[in-house]
Design a protein around this motif. Sequence first.
Motif, PDB file in Angstrom:
ATOM      1  N   LEU A 176      50.180 -30.545  12.961  1.00  0.00           N
ATOM      2  CA  LEU A 176      49.284 -29.690  12.335  1.00  0.00           C
ATOM      3  C   LEU A 176      48.934 -30.556  11.099  1.00  0.00           C
ATOM      4  O   LEU A 176      47.666 -30.297  10.795  1.00  0.00           O
ATOM      5  CB  LEU A 176      50.234 -28.229  12.064  1.00  0.00           C
ATOM      6  CG  LEU A 176      48.591 -27.447  11.130  1.00  0.00           C
ATOM      7  CD1 LEU A 176      48.086 -27.272  12.331  1.00  0.00           C
ATOM      8  CD2 LEU A 176      49.656 -26.076  10.591  1.00  0.00           C
ATOM      9  N   THR A 179      47.191 -33.321  11.840  1.00  0.00           N
ATOM     10  CA  THR A 179      45.694 -33.667  12.518  1.00  0.00           C
ATOM     11  C   THR A 179      44.327 -32.608  11.424  1.00  0.00           C
ATOM     12  O   THR A 179      43.479 -33.004  11.345  1.00  0.00           O
ATOM     13  CB  THR A 179      45.758 -32.099  13.781  1.00  0.00           C
ATOM     14  OG1 THR A 179      46.959 -32.516  14.379  1.00  0.00           O
ATOM     15  CG2 THR A 179      45.031 -32.497  14.187  1.00  0.00           C
ATOM     16  N   THR A 180      45.326 -31.357  10.386  1.00  0.00           N
ATOM     17  CA  THR A 180      44.107 -31.057   9.566  1.00  0.00           C
ATOM     18  C   THR A 180      43.879 -31.939   9.035  1.00  0.00           C
ATOM     19  O   THR A 180      42.919 -32.251   8.158  1.00  0.00           O
ATOM     20  CB  THR A 180      45.185 -30.012   8.982  1.00  0.00           C
ATOM     21  OG1 THR A 180      45.327 -29.010   9.914  1.00  0.00           O
ATOM     22  CG2 THR A 180      43.984 -29.019   7.423  1.00  0.00           C
ATOM     23  N   THR A 236      48.684 -24.152   5.068  1.00  0.00           N
ATOM     24  CA  THR A 236      48.571 -25.338   4.973  1.00  0.00           C
ATOM     25  C   THR A 236      47.422 -25.128   5.529  1.00  0.00           C
ATOM     26  O   THR A 236      46.571 -26.161   4.684  1.00  0.00           O
ATOM     27  CB  THR A 236      49.795 -26.449   5.963  1.00  0.00           C
ATOM     28  OG1 THR A 236      51.141 -26.237   5.909  1.00  0.00           O
ATOM     29  CG2 THR A 236      49.000 -27.582   6.055  1.00  0.00           C
ATOM     30  N   VAL A 237      47.200 -24.905   7.008  1.00  0.00           N
ATOM     31  CA  VAL A 237      45.184 -24.652   6.851  1.00  0.00           C
ATOM     32  C   VAL A 237      44.906 -23.605   5.691  1.00  0.00           C
ATOM     33  O   VAL A 237      43.802 -24.087   5.357  1.00  0.00           O
ATOM     34  CB  VAL A 237      45.430 -23.939   8.366  1.00  0.00           C
ATOM     35  CG1 VAL A 237      43.611 -23.295   8.228  1.00  0.00           C
ATOM     36  CG2 VAL A 237      46.016 -23.924   9.146  1.00  0.00           C
ATOM     37  N   PHE A 240      44.156 -26.038   3.009  1.00  0.00           N
ATOM     38  CA  PHE A 240      43.490 -27.576   2.863  1.00  0.00           C
ATOM     39  C   PHE A 240      41.787 -27.189   3.238  1.00  0.00           C
ATOM     40  O   PHE A 240      40.346 -27.558   2.808  1.00  0.00           O
ATOM     41  CB  PHE A 240      43.669 -28.171   3.902  1.00  0.00           C
ATOM     42  CG  PHE A 240      44.371 -29.036   4.372  1.00  0.00           C
ATOM     43  CD1 PHE A 240      44.374 -30.560   3.753  1.00  0.00           C
ATOM     44  CD2 PHE A 240      46.149 -28.820   4.130  1.00  0.00           C
ATOM     45  CE1 PHE A 240      45.032 -31.658   3.447  1.00  0.00           C
ATOM     46  CE2 PHE A 240      46.677 -30.094   3.989  1.00  0.00           C
ATOM     47  CZ  PHE A 240      45.943 -31.575   3.495  1.00  0.00           C
ATOM     48  N   GLY A 241      41.704 -25.728   3.881  1.00  0.00           N
ATOM     49  CA  GLY A 241      40.539 -25.187   4.286  1.00  0.00           C
ATOM     50  C   GLY A 241      39.863 -24.325   2.912  1.00  0.00           C
ATOM     51  O   GLY A 241      38.294 -25.081   2.838  1.00  0.00           O
ATOM     52  N   THR A 622      39.684 -26.382  10.278  1.00  0.00           N
ATOM     53  CA  THR A 622      41.342 -26.069  10.252  1.00  0.00           C
ATOM     54  C   THR A 622      41.382 -25.278  10.335  1.00  0.00           C
ATOM     55  O   THR A 622      42.381 -25.509  11.068  1.00  0.00           O
ATOM     56  CB  THR A 622      41.148 -26.436   8.571  1.00  0.00           C
ATOM     57  OG1 THR A 622      39.978 -25.245   7.871  1.00  0.00           O
ATOM     58  CG2 THR A 622      40.629 -27.057   7.875  1.00  0.00           C
ATOM     59  N   VAL A 625      42.087 -26.214  14.384  1.00  0.00           N
ATOM     60  CA  VAL A 625      43.056 -26.975  14.535  1.00  0.00           C
ATOM     61  C   VAL A 625      44.552 -26.224  15.092  1.00  0.00           C
ATOM     62  O   VAL A 625      45.072 -26.619  15.847  1.00  0.00           O
ATOM     63  CB  VAL A 625      43.610 -27.760  13.324  1.00  0.00           C
ATOM     64  CG1 VAL A 625      45.129 -28.636  13.268  1.00  0.00           C
ATOM     65  CG2 VAL A 625      42.766 -28.489  12.759  1.00  0.00           C
TER      66      VAL A 625
END
Length: 690
Positions: A176, A179-180, A236-237, A240-241, A622, A625
Amino acid sequence: MGAAETTRTRRRAIPWLLLALWIGVLAVVSPFASKLGDVQHDRVTDYLPASADSTQVAKIQDQLPGGQTTELVLVYHRDGGLTAADRQTAARQVETVAGRHELTGTPRAVPSRDGTTVMYPVASNEPGTDEKKRDALVDDVRGVAHDQDGLTVQVGGPGALSTDASDVYQSLGGPLLYTTVAVVAILLILIYRSPLLWLVPLVVVGMADYLSTGVAYGLHQAFGTTVSGQSTGIMTVLVFGAGTDYALLIVSRYREELRRHERPYDAMRAALRGCGPAVLASSGTVAAGLLCLLAADLNSSRGMGPLGTVGVLCALVAMLTLLPALLVLSGRRVFWPLVPAFGSTPKARRSLFAAMGSSAGRRPLTVLASGAVLLGALALGALNLPGTVKQQDSFVDKPESVAALETLAKAYPERSAQPIDVITPADRAGATLTAIRGTHGVASAQQGRTGEGWTEISVIASAPPQSAAETATIKDLRDTLKGSYVGGPSAQQIDLEDTNARDRLIVVPIVLASVLLILIALLRSLVAPLMLVAAVVAVWGAALGIGGLVFGPVLGFEGTDPGLGLLSFVFLVALGVDYGIFLMHRMREESLNGAEPAAAALTALRTTGGVIASAGLVLAATFAVLTNMGLVQLVELGFVIAVGVLLDTFLVRTYLVTSASVALGRRVWWPGRLSRRPDPVRPERQPEPV
């Protein structure tokens, strides 16, 4: 002259001090960040509703002699019918398992009526509540019970299902994250078209993610916050997003200010002064929306709230401190080859968003009505959403435990393949056992462990797992057995559905109220916040509708996660309002500078449209993903949020909010002072040539 030089020296020192401060903070956080994985658990009690029967059963089972029981089913099958050698192989393998592990009771063969299958229910208290020991037990049993000479051997049961789910959650961390990072890096390179600039926000958001893991560990240690694979993945998403979104807005405004200010430090101060309130308000709405999940009774939802908030706030702090420091230290050259020179004017060109704004401005009511009809039509697709996903259907790729369940369902249509667990006071165990055996739909019941004043009874229903008939049996048992608790995998699914329905009724109004209050405080208006909230709610309905058209017919999913509606609502409302804040804050800024309502709306769209589009693409990517993960609930959540963000970015913000703002004029700022300025007399508009 001396004072001016002192001021310049102080300004040059501030970015270095911020950078040194971040290095120190990350050094302090580093030992804690590495420990987050140690406190991450994906046990049943980490996801179940806090007050449900099934949660009480799981907790009491942990207290019984031997602790929590790991229940497995060894399934031996041959299509043409089992041979004598097959039965000997099965007995030998089960005997080997019993010799290598401490089992509760002696495993007994249960042959199917058609002679194709024999199963051995196996239970062990050996792992207790330790997930790693449970997974090691399941892996070892699978190593012993393996296919042989055309005989199919599968290890299923609740323990095997939990291990297979744990494997998926454990795999979220690395894939995850990588990929992100890759997705965000590619999008930043395409957006900035610079070999250097994309690295700065990516490095900063990476540091924010590292900081969030350390803070999340501290939160768990201080308050016992639930840390699960799902919540850490979502955190985490979000880092980053949301972090990249804030970076895009700050960098865009900074580039704009570099043309007006000679020194990068002064340009950054002006940029933060201009877009800082919007970034603070947008992060505030996301944090407030996520914290509303604390009102949920579902453990997984309630634990996701604080962790998601930690992620968003860490991203915010990084983007308001570390990002500006690195950009100022890098100077203008970081924008190479498109360096914004002092005093220069950006190349005038007809942008896509200017054209879209013009079309929305010419016929605002037509555009508004057409968009509303489209969103309403898409929302009807929600009626096609499949029912609640069964436990065995929650994996994208079928693991061995699910294959075993399917084999058992075919070979034993007259009985359930997984037990219903009943916990009853020890002094009433006999009466409870009698009542259970007299309940409609119960095939068998067997008394188990006793301890701490409780007795465990294992019940086998005559209906398949998670069928309507088995659900009726569980509800009958709960109605009959007062003072006892009914749990097990099927009961857990019932509790998940009921609790999610209750949480929606409580959390949704709290989210709407908190977001509205933040918008009212920022925009000094009632009409604009109501318009923005109505827009994101419409987007949520349309995104769910598109999911209804895709999940079953296209992706072949057998059901929908019970928490999809609530979680997607919280994320889409909180994140979707972000873009409304970016747009409306710029619109209000233009209005305060004297622009007329229509001109302010179109200018805001023209200046922020590109940033909003870039931010929307990054945020959607994001969350997309998650669609590559191995669990249906994560795929569905990622799909709905990604689709909703794209709808919000390219339809609602661009056309509908702009059209509504043009149509309402100054009334959009009611009852603020901007609504009280009279509109000037405009010359009569000449009809456009056809």
